[in-house]
Write a protein that holds these residues in place. Structure first.
Motif, short mmCIF file in Angstrom:
data_model
loop_
_atom_site.label_atom_id
_atom_site.label_comp_id
_atom_site.label_asym_id
_atom_site.label_seq_id
_atom_site.Cartn_x
_atom_site.Cartn_y
_atom_site.Cartn_z
N VAL A 1 -11.48 -31.13 -88.81
CA VAL A 1 -10.32 -30.36 -88.31
C VAL A 1 -9.10 -30.64 -89.19
O VAL A 1 -8.25 -29.76 -89.38
N ASP A 2 -9.02 -31.86 -89.73
CA ASP A 2 -7.86 -32.20 -90.55
C ASP A 2 -7.66 -31.23 -91.72
O ASP A 2 -6.53 -30.98 -92.14
N ILE B 1 1.50 -32.69 -84.57
CA ILE B 1 1.02 -32.81 -85.95
C ILE B 1 2.19 -33.00 -86.91
O ILE B 1 2.20 -33.88 -87.76
N GLN C 1 -4.54 -32.57 -79.48
CA GLN C 1 -5.75 -31.74 -79.31
C GLN C 1 -5.41 -30.26 -79.12
O GLN C 1 -6.18 -29.38 -79.50
N GLU D 1 -4.87 -28.88 -82.61
CA GLU D 1 -6.13 -28.89 -83.37
C GLU D 1 -7.07 -27.78 -82.91
O GLU D 1 -7.65 -27.06 -83.73
#
Lengths: 479, 447
Positions: free
Chosen positions: B24-25, A250, A345, A348
């Protein structure tokens, strides 16, 4: 209680069948003064005795394969089986570290590839895989900082700043590398107090160690400004990768402004904790620090991989060989298996799972930093103190239900802290069961406090007296 | 979704809706956009399990493993036999996938196993206290110096010139930041020459480090070293080969203060240098100053015996910058392997493995030094490792052996300028007379 291995067996029993001596006996050439006077008192057991003993012990332990382990700051995710098998291939597990270079090209290639993958994930330019644990990654990073500063005429920079919520290893490592440690307070949001930081930063500051998201699970939203404050006095910014599971794929520490990073392969990259080790704590740096990495570094020269000992600026060696290679194989498998999408993933779902639990627990428990937390969060379990219920009472009650307690009493800035980190490898069903149990335990705390104070009830031992253990240490078997 | 993530898209949607966000962001809104860069990470697409296994098998196939060769390399890591029992038991998930046993009630199995490990190390070394292990043989030595320094507070460390050079390098890295320096002691005939130490160095030093058997395999006179240390107010730190203690005098018998060593030989694979374990044991007065984790016996609230991590007030998570060490783990699984290995060997087995190694090493030594290819370097007694000088370039000799899948020793040229054509050869219980006869025969053919 299980008897000790020393208390089992009978004189004369054996658990190993060794080959007969096929050479002459030279024992009479060994001088008497070098010989052992009394034999070592080791067990005398048969093979079934050994197997039954340690199997029995194993049943008195919690592991991720069998138990939910929401242990904050430890990232107790599932440890993939294929990685274990790959690391056990004889071509990896039965290779001597001092074999000629051309007979270990596969090992070196793997290490070289892993270095590059970690550079990508961290946003760094070079990695060393030598540190055997996160704490060794830290001390390595700090030694690099110390040597770099000294080599640039900045010996006077001797202060390392750490947040008051930092892992204990941060200040301990800094002190070990010869720095003086100063602590920065956290603000209301659980973040580094920027104003305080600015006041504390001066020319004597060598650098700042930071975990991001930090140990209360909150992302340091002013990270760019923090970096520029530290860099404005030519200080260096160190990233403690303990919480990298929240951000992998991210955002990269290198892009946040960090100059050095260590990752815990046993956290973010799924290698098993083994009951407290072996871990692995590779250290990554920006280009300007590359030549300071510990010797040797794995390099590639056209088609040949080799161990490079040539950097004159290197801090030196920190491992007897090249690091915990067996652990590296597993982390390499994990990254290849998941790939870019799979890694994103991870972050997240780790963050989603934590936020889901927090929302549910927030209905009846106090969550002091309830904004902007990521893969883990802290509960302040101080609302039942009138009933005499402390965080550890609620936590240990979970053991009765086959769940490992969350991290307790860390960080010290929160009273009665429970730090909860579910990881991405747990399902909603497991999370719901955990939340239901937490609710049940909370009710028990109100209605039947004695039940909680005396937990656990289902294990072979009850609450253990740690104070007595420390006062009169018995640390080995005595007949 | 990657296969280690159980939640389905539907479950994720349900969870998001419960949290009260639509994507989710939103959970990553706390990260400034300026630094978020999802395209920055150049990682290839994930491999299937079949592809992964293929790739790893191909990589591992590029290495020569010691099962497909005959290994006479030692120098700090040894090709010893690992009983199947060890591998089977340490693979149990309750050990493998557990965390550090901070929650004692849920970790009695591992805690007891570590307590047994500590006891086994104490009995093997003859010392009073052992910790739960540190990273490896090198870092164990660095920790030993740190412990000694916390008592003696001197600026120099006397280090035998016959110490494993890799341990020496690790030690040098660690002591540099404590304003200390290592002073190398000369050697004579492959053993440490304590008489060569200058008065000045002696006065400024707090500890004396020896290895036994030393890096060249030679046996040091530890009795004399211990007397020397006592006479001069030094801590005696010794790095020992654990298997040798089956037949060699234990550090407890010659009254060492701190004992360290590489525990790889105790049931842990070679694994290209790690993970291994450093064992660490001390005499009684130093127990409370030991670094790292320690398991102690105690009682529960019903009076039943149990085990906990103890004396934690020494450690970094309590003491922070005042802690004596920053170590926050041990090599728990490797220490477990060592405990199981020592239990399997038992009282007689450890003597037998030591004797097999000793006898076989002497058989090969006697055979090789009679050839014209090699001559003896030292006359000192040795355990299972020895140095020979070759008349010709050792690299050529090693290559010739390697063509026959024999890894004949480790060349010392890079580490010792006066040993350009010296080979350090190790022999374990795995080697056979037949293998060694072939080595000697080939040497005869080459000379």
């Amino acid at each position: 209680m299980t008897k000790l291995i020393f208390e089992k067996g009978k004189p004369g029993r054996r658990a190993i069948h060794l080959p007969k001596m096929d050479t002459p006996d030279y024992m009479n050439t060994l001088s008497k003064k070098y010989m052992r006077k009394t034999p070592a008192d080791l067990p005398e057991v048969s093979e079934p005795d050994v197997v039954r003993h340690y199997t029995d012990l194993s049943t008195k332990n919690f592991g991720v394969d069998a138990n939910f382990y929401p242990l904050g700051s430890c990232t107790m995710k599932y440890n993939p089986k294929i990685n274990e098998y790959m690391a056990a291939l004889p071509g990896f597990s039965d290779v001597h570290p001092l074999q000629p270079e051309h007979t270990v090209q596969g090992c070196l290639e793997l290490m070289h590839c892993l270095q590059q993958l970690l550079c990508e994930i961290a946003g760094m330019d070079a990695f060393s895989l030598q540190p055997a644990a996160g704490a060794q990654g830290e001390i390595t990073g700090l030694m690099i900082m110390r040597k770099y500063l000294n080599d640039h005429g900045l010996e006077h920079k001797n202060i390392i700043l750490v947040p008051d919520s930092s892992h204990g290893t941060n200040p301990a490592s800094a002190a070990l590398a010869g720095f003086t440690v100063q602590t920065i307070p956290s603000d209301q949001k659980g973040q580094t107090d920027l104003q305080q930081l600015k006041e504390m930063v001066h020319d004597g500051v060598a650098g700042l160690m930071l975990t991001n998201p930090n140990t209360v699970g909150v992302f340091e939203e002013h990270i760019e400004e923090i970096a520029s404050v530290i860099h404005s006095v030519n200080g260096l910014l160190y990233y403690d990768g303990a919480n990298a599971n929240a951000i992998v794929g991210i955002v990269r520490p290198g892009d946040m402004g960090f100059d050095l990073v260590h990752f815990n392969l046993h956290k973010t990259f799924s290698t098993p904790h083994g009951g407290g080790g072996p871990g692995s704590g590779p250290i990554g740096v920006k280009k300007f620090l590359e030549e300071y990495l510990p010797n040797p570094v794995v390099k590639k020269d056209s088609d040949r991989y080799f161990l490079d000992y040539s950097s004159p600026c290197s801090i030196g060696k920190i491992h007897s060989f090249y690091g915990n290679f067996g652990v590296l194989v597993k982390a390499y498998c994990y990254i290849l298996n998941l790939g870019r999408e799979g890694l994103i993933q991870v972050a997240e779902n780790a963050v989603l799972n934590a936020n889901y639990i927090a929302k549910r627990l927030g209905e009846f428990l106090k969550i002091p930093f309830d904004k902007g937390f990521m893969h883990e969060f802290i509960v302040s379990y101080d609302t039942l103190l009138d009933q005499g219920i402390h965080a550890k009472d609620a936590a240990k009650r979970l053991i009765d239900f086959g769940i490992h307690p969350p991290t307790m009493y860390f960080p010290a800035i929160v009273s009665e802290a429970l730090m909860i980190e579910p990881t991405e490898t747990e399902s909603k069903e497991t999370l719901d069961r955990f939340c239901d149990l937490m609710e049940q335990i909370y009710q028990e705390g109100i209605n039947d406090p004695e039940l909680l104070k005396t937990t656990p009830h289902t294990k072979t031992v009850r609450r253990l007296d740690e104070v007595a253990a420390a006062r009169n240490p018995v640390i080995k078997y005595m007949e | 979704m990657n296969k280690y993530i159980p939640n389905t898209q539907a479950q994720k949607a349900e969870m998001l809706s419960y949290i009260g966000i639509d994507s989710v962001d939103r959970l990553f809104d706390c990260i400034p956009d300026s630094i978020k860069d999802r395209n920055g990470m150049n990682i290839p697409e994930g491999l299937s399990d079949i592809e992964l296994e293929g790739k790893l098998r191909s990589l591992s196939g590029k290495n020569l493993n010691v099962n497909d060769a005959v290994c006479f390399i030692g120098a700090g890591a040894y090709d010893r036999y690992i009983p199947a029992v060890v591998k089977a038991l340490i693979s149990r998930q309750e050990f493998l996938t557990a965390y550090t046993p901070y929650q004692a009630e849920a970790s009695q199995g591992l805690l007891q196993a570590i307590f047994e490990y500590q006891s086994l190390i104490c009995n093997l070394t003859g010392m009073e206290g052992s910790n739960a292990s540190v990273y490896d043989g090198g870092s164990a030595l660095a920790e030993a110096v740190s412990l000694s320094n916390s008592v003696k507070r001197k600026s120099r460390v006397l280090v035998s010139g016959c110490l494993n050079p890799r341990y020496r390098q690790v030690l040098d890295t660690y002591v540099r930041y404590k304003d200390m320096k290592t002073v190398e002691i000369d050697s004579a005939d492959g053993v440490t020459d304590l008489e060569s130490i200058s008065k000045d160095d002696l006065a400024e030093s707090g500890c004396l480090i020896l290895q036994n058997p030393n890096y060249f395999g030679c046996l040091e006179d530890m009795e004399s070293a211990s007397e020397f240390a006592k006479r001069n107010g030094l801590h005696l730190i010794v790095s020992v080969n654990p298997i040798s203690l089956g037949i060699l005098q234990s550090p407890g018998e010659y009254e060492a203060d701190i004992v360290t060593g590489e525990g790889q030989e105790l049931g842990n694979g070679l694994s290209f240098g790690g993970p291994y374990l450093g064992f660490f044991a001390v005499s009684k007065p130093l127990i409370r100053k030991m670094p790292g984790r320690i398991v102690g016996m105690t009682k529960d609230l019903e009076g039943k015996a149990g085990y906990v991590l103890t004396m934690q007030a020494r450690e970094q998570h309590i003491r922070r910058e005042k802690a004596s060490s920053n170590i926050c783990s041990n090599q728990a699984l490797n220490a477990l392997a060592a405990a199981i290995y020592l239990s399997v060997l038992g009282k007689q087995g450890v003597v037998d493995v030591a004797k097999l190694s000793f006898n076989k090493a002497h058989y090969l030594y006697n055979g090789l030094k009679e050839t014209r290819l090699f001559k003896e370097r030292f006359t000192s007694e040795f355990f299972n490792e020895f140095v020979l000088d070759a008349g010709v370039n050792v690299k050529q000799i090693q290559d010739a052996y390697l063509n026959n899948k024999i890894l004949l020793g480790y060349g010392l040229a890079n580490e010792f300028s006066d040993m350009k054509n010296s080979l350090l050869i190790a022999v374990t219980e795995k080697r056979t007379k037949k293998e060694m006869d072939l080595v000697v025969e080939m040497a005869g053919d080459m000379s």
